[in-house]
Design a protein around this motif. Structure first.
Motif, PDB file in Angstrom:
ATOM      1  N   ASP A 149      -0.136  -5.615  -8.226  1.00  0.00           N
ATOM      2  CA  ASP A 149      -1.291  -5.531  -7.281  1.00  0.00           C
ATOM      3  C   ASP A 149      -1.129  -4.502  -6.211  1.00  0.00           C
ATOM      4  O   ASP A 149      -1.568  -4.384  -5.043  1.00  0.00           O
ATOM      5  CB  ASP A 149      -1.534  -6.752  -6.583  1.00  0.00           C
ATOM      6  CG  ASP A 149      -1.927  -7.672  -7.831  1.00  0.00           C
ATOM      7  OD1 ASP A 149      -2.314  -7.376  -8.725  1.00  0.00           O
ATOM      8  OD2 ASP A 149      -1.674  -8.955  -7.549  1.00  0.00           O
ATOM      9  N   ALA A 150      -0.029  -3.647  -6.504  1.00  0.00           N
ATOM     10  CA  ALA A 150       0.163  -2.443  -5.295  1.00  0.00           C
ATOM     11  C   ALA A 150      -0.790  -1.485  -5.567  1.00  0.00           C
ATOM     12  O   ALA A 150      -1.443  -1.263  -6.452  1.00  0.00           O
ATOM     13  CB  ALA A 150       1.614  -1.771  -5.393  1.00  0.00           C
ATOM     14  N   ASN A 151      -1.157  -0.902  -4.436  1.00  0.00           N
ATOM     15  CA  ASN A 151      -2.069   0.419  -4.194  1.00  0.00           C
ATOM     16  C   ASN A 151      -1.264   1.597  -4.394  1.00  0.00           C
ATOM     17  O   ASN A 151      -0.629   1.981  -3.442  1.00  0.00           O
ATOM     18  CB  ASN A 151      -2.891   0.345  -2.891  1.00  0.00           C
ATOM     19  CG  ASN A 151      -3.840   1.787  -2.798  1.00  0.00           C
ATOM     20  OD1 ASN A 151      -4.020   2.599  -3.696  1.00  0.00           O
ATOM     21  ND2 ASN A 151      -4.433   1.782  -1.847  1.00  0.00           N
ATOM     22  N   LEU A 152      -1.271   2.171  -5.479  1.00  0.00           N
ATOM     23  CA  LEU A 152      -0.675   3.482  -5.688  1.00  0.00           C
ATOM     24  C   LEU A 152      -1.455   4.986  -6.038  1.00  0.00           C
ATOM     25  O   LEU A 152      -1.012   5.600  -6.694  1.00  0.00           O
ATOM     26  CB  LEU A 152       0.224   3.364  -7.019  1.00  0.00           C
ATOM     27  CG  LEU A 152       1.090   2.127  -7.024  1.00  0.00           C
ATOM     28  CD1 LEU A 152       1.635   1.776  -8.491  1.00  0.00           C
ATOM     29  CD2 LEU A 152       2.137   2.126  -6.149  1.00  0.00           C
ATOM     30  N   LYS A 153      -2.689   4.635  -5.414  1.00  0.00           N
ATOM     31  CA  LYS A 153      -3.496   5.696  -5.662  1.00  0.00           C
ATOM     32  C   LYS A 153      -2.808   7.147  -4.960  1.00  0.00           C
ATOM     33  O   LYS A 153      -2.465   7.050  -3.921  1.00  0.00           O
ATOM     34  CB  LYS A 153      -4.874   5.502  -4.793  1.00  0.00           C
ATOM     35  CG  LYS A 153      -5.662   4.593  -5.262  1.00  0.00           C
ATOM     36  CD  LYS A 153      -6.942   4.422  -4.488  1.00  0.00           C
ATOM     37  CE  LYS A 153      -7.858   3.303  -5.036  1.00  0.00           C
ATOM     38  NZ  LYS A 153      -9.062   2.905  -4.268  1.00  0.00           N
ATOM     39  N   GLY A 154      -3.074   8.173  -5.842  1.00  0.00           N
ATOM     40  CA  GLY A 154      -2.339   9.622  -5.385  1.00  0.00           C
ATOM     41  C   GLY A 154      -0.844   9.445  -4.997  1.00  0.00           C
ATOM     42  O   GLY A 154      -0.483  10.476  -4.551  1.00  0.00           O
ATOM     43  N   ALA A 155      -0.181   8.527  -5.282  1.00  0.00           N
ATOM     44  CA  ALA A 155       1.470   8.380  -5.142  1.00  0.00           C
ATOM     45  C   ALA A 155       2.032   9.396  -6.127  1.00  0.00           C
ATOM     46  O   ALA A 155       1.588   9.490  -7.071  1.00  0.00           O
ATOM     47  CB  ALA A 155       2.000   7.032  -5.381  1.00  0.00           C
ATOM     48  N   ASN A 204       0.791  -1.273  -0.019  1.00  0.00           N
ATOM     49  CA  ASN A 204       0.090   0.104  -0.050  1.00  0.00           C
ATOM     50  C   ASN A 204       0.975   1.464   0.036  1.00  0.00           C
ATOM     51  O   ASN A 204       1.582   1.574   1.075  1.00  0.00           O
ATOM     52  CB  ASN A 204      -0.858  -0.118   1.381  1.00  0.00           C
ATOM     53  CG  ASN A 204      -1.784   1.262   1.204  1.00  0.00           C
ATOM     54  OD1 ASN A 204      -1.889   2.194   0.366  1.00  0.00           O
ATOM     55  ND2 ASN A 204      -2.634   1.392   2.277  1.00  0.00           N
ATOM     56  N   LEU A 205       1.113   1.903  -1.144  1.00  0.00           N
ATOM     57  CA  LEU A 205       1.712   3.207  -1.407  1.00  0.00           C
ATOM     58  C   LEU A 205       0.747   4.198  -1.534  1.00  0.00           C
ATOM     59  O   LEU A 205       1.202   5.393  -2.256  1.00  0.00           O
ATOM     60  CB  LEU A 205       2.670   2.941  -2.417  1.00  0.00           C
ATOM     61  CG  LEU A 205       4.007   1.920  -2.052  1.00  0.00           C
ATOM     62  CD1 LEU A 205       4.381   1.314  -3.309  1.00  0.00           C
ATOM     63  CD2 LEU A 205       5.071   2.755  -1.351  1.00  0.00           C
ATOM     64  N   GLN A 206      -0.283   4.326  -1.154  1.00  0.00           N
ATOM     65  CA  GLN A 206      -1.422   5.264  -1.483  1.00  0.00           C
ATOM     66  C   GLN A 206      -0.761   6.733  -0.604  1.00  0.00           C
ATOM     67  O   GLN A 206      -0.316   6.505   0.497  1.00  0.00           O
ATOM     68  CB  GLN A 206      -2.821   5.007  -0.689  1.00  0.00           C
ATOM     69  CG  GLN A 206      -3.726   6.039  -1.058  1.00  0.00           C
ATOM     70  CD  GLN A 206      -5.166   5.601  -0.747  1.00  0.00           C
ATOM     71  OE1 GLN A 206      -5.373   4.617  -0.091  1.00  0.00           O
ATOM     72  NE2 GLN A 206      -6.042   6.265  -0.822  1.00  0.00           N
ATOM     73  N   LYS A 207      -0.843   7.609  -1.637  1.00  0.00           N
ATOM     74  CA  LYS A 207      -0.158   8.835  -1.234  1.00  0.00           C
ATOM     75  C   LYS A 207       1.042   8.956  -0.885  1.00  0.00           C
ATOM     76  O   LYS A 207       1.570   9.902   0.060  1.00  0.00           O
ATOM     77  CB  LYS A 207      -1.440   9.628  -0.334  1.00  0.00           C
ATOM     78  CG  LYS A 207      -2.596   9.944  -0.796  1.00  0.00           C
ATOM     79  CD  LYS A 207      -3.547  10.482   0.264  1.00  0.00           C
ATOM     80  CE  LYS A 207      -4.642  10.964  -0.423  1.00  0.00           C
ATOM     81  NZ  LYS A 207      -5.855  11.644   0.422  1.00  0.00           N
ATOM     82  N   ALA A 208       1.902   7.933  -1.307  1.00  0.00           N
ATOM     83  CA  ALA A 208       3.468   8.215  -0.599  1.00  0.00           C
ATOM     84  C   ALA A 208       4.243   9.043  -1.870  1.00  0.00           C
ATOM     85  O   ALA A 208       3.921   9.321  -2.872  1.00  0.00           O
ATOM     86  CB  ALA A 208       3.785   6.685  -1.030  1.00  0.00           C
ATOM     87  N   ASN A 209       5.223   9.300  -1.036  1.00  0.00           N
ATOM     88  CA  ASN A 209       5.881  10.593  -2.028  1.00  0.00           C
ATOM     89  C   ASN A 209       7.255   9.608  -2.574  1.00  0.00           C
ATOM     90  O   ASN A 209       8.346   9.293  -1.645  1.00  0.00           O
ATOM     91  CB  ASN A 209       6.472  11.907  -1.452  1.00  0.00           C
ATOM     92  CG  ASN A 209       7.195  12.539  -1.936  1.00  0.00           C
ATOM     93  OD1 ASN A 209       7.276  12.376  -3.504  1.00  0.00           O
ATOM     94  ND2 ASN A 209       7.734  13.681  -1.504  1.00  0.00           N
TER      95      ASN A 209
END
Length: 141
Positions: free
Chosen positions: A100-106, A82-87
């Motif tokens: 299958d990673a969550n990159l929403k807003g990354a 889960n990398l949601q909103k990660a910089n």
């Protein structure tokens, strides 16, 4: 009585503003930096900027909101992470698995993502401005 309640409310409000919210597990951060392995770890909000995480095992780790600016994730396994909103600005992540990673807003601005695998990853709202995506794979499963 009202004065005591008011001063208590002001004190609580001041503490909530002054105390930054950090959710990462410090033991998980130490484990990752020492061993390069931290599958299913809680690293949400962690400051990993500039970290050398070459070949790191971060499968299913929670890195939501983490700062990975200028980190080296070359060859790392972030499958299901889960990398949601990660910089991830200016990150080096060539030959990295983001299956299958969550990159929403990354934020991947100016990242090096050559030969990175994004199969099944959710990239809604992710910023790839200026990123180098040579031979990156974005196929749906």
């Amino acid at each position: 009585m009202k004065l005591a309640m008011l001063s208590t409310t002001v004190a609580i409000a001041a503490l909530s503003i002054a105390t930054p919210v950090r959710a990462e597990n410090p033991a998980h951060v130490r484990q990752l930096l020492a061993t390069g392995e931290c599958p299913s770890c809680d690293l949400s909000g962690a400051d990993l900027s500039g970290a050398h995480l070459i070949g790191a095992d971060l499968r299913n780790a929670n890195l939501s909101g983490a700062n990975l600016t200028n980190a080296n994730l070359e060859g790392a396994d972030l499958e299901g992470a889960n990398l949601q909103k990660a910089n991830l600005q200016k990150v080096l992540a060539s030959d990295t698995s983001l299956i299958d990673a969550n990159l929403k807003g990354a934020n991947f601005q100016q990242a090096q993502l050559a030969s990175t695998i994004f199969d099944g990853a959710v990239v809604t709202g992710a910023n790839f401005q200026g990123a180098k995506l040579y031979t990156a794979n974005f196929s749906d499963r």
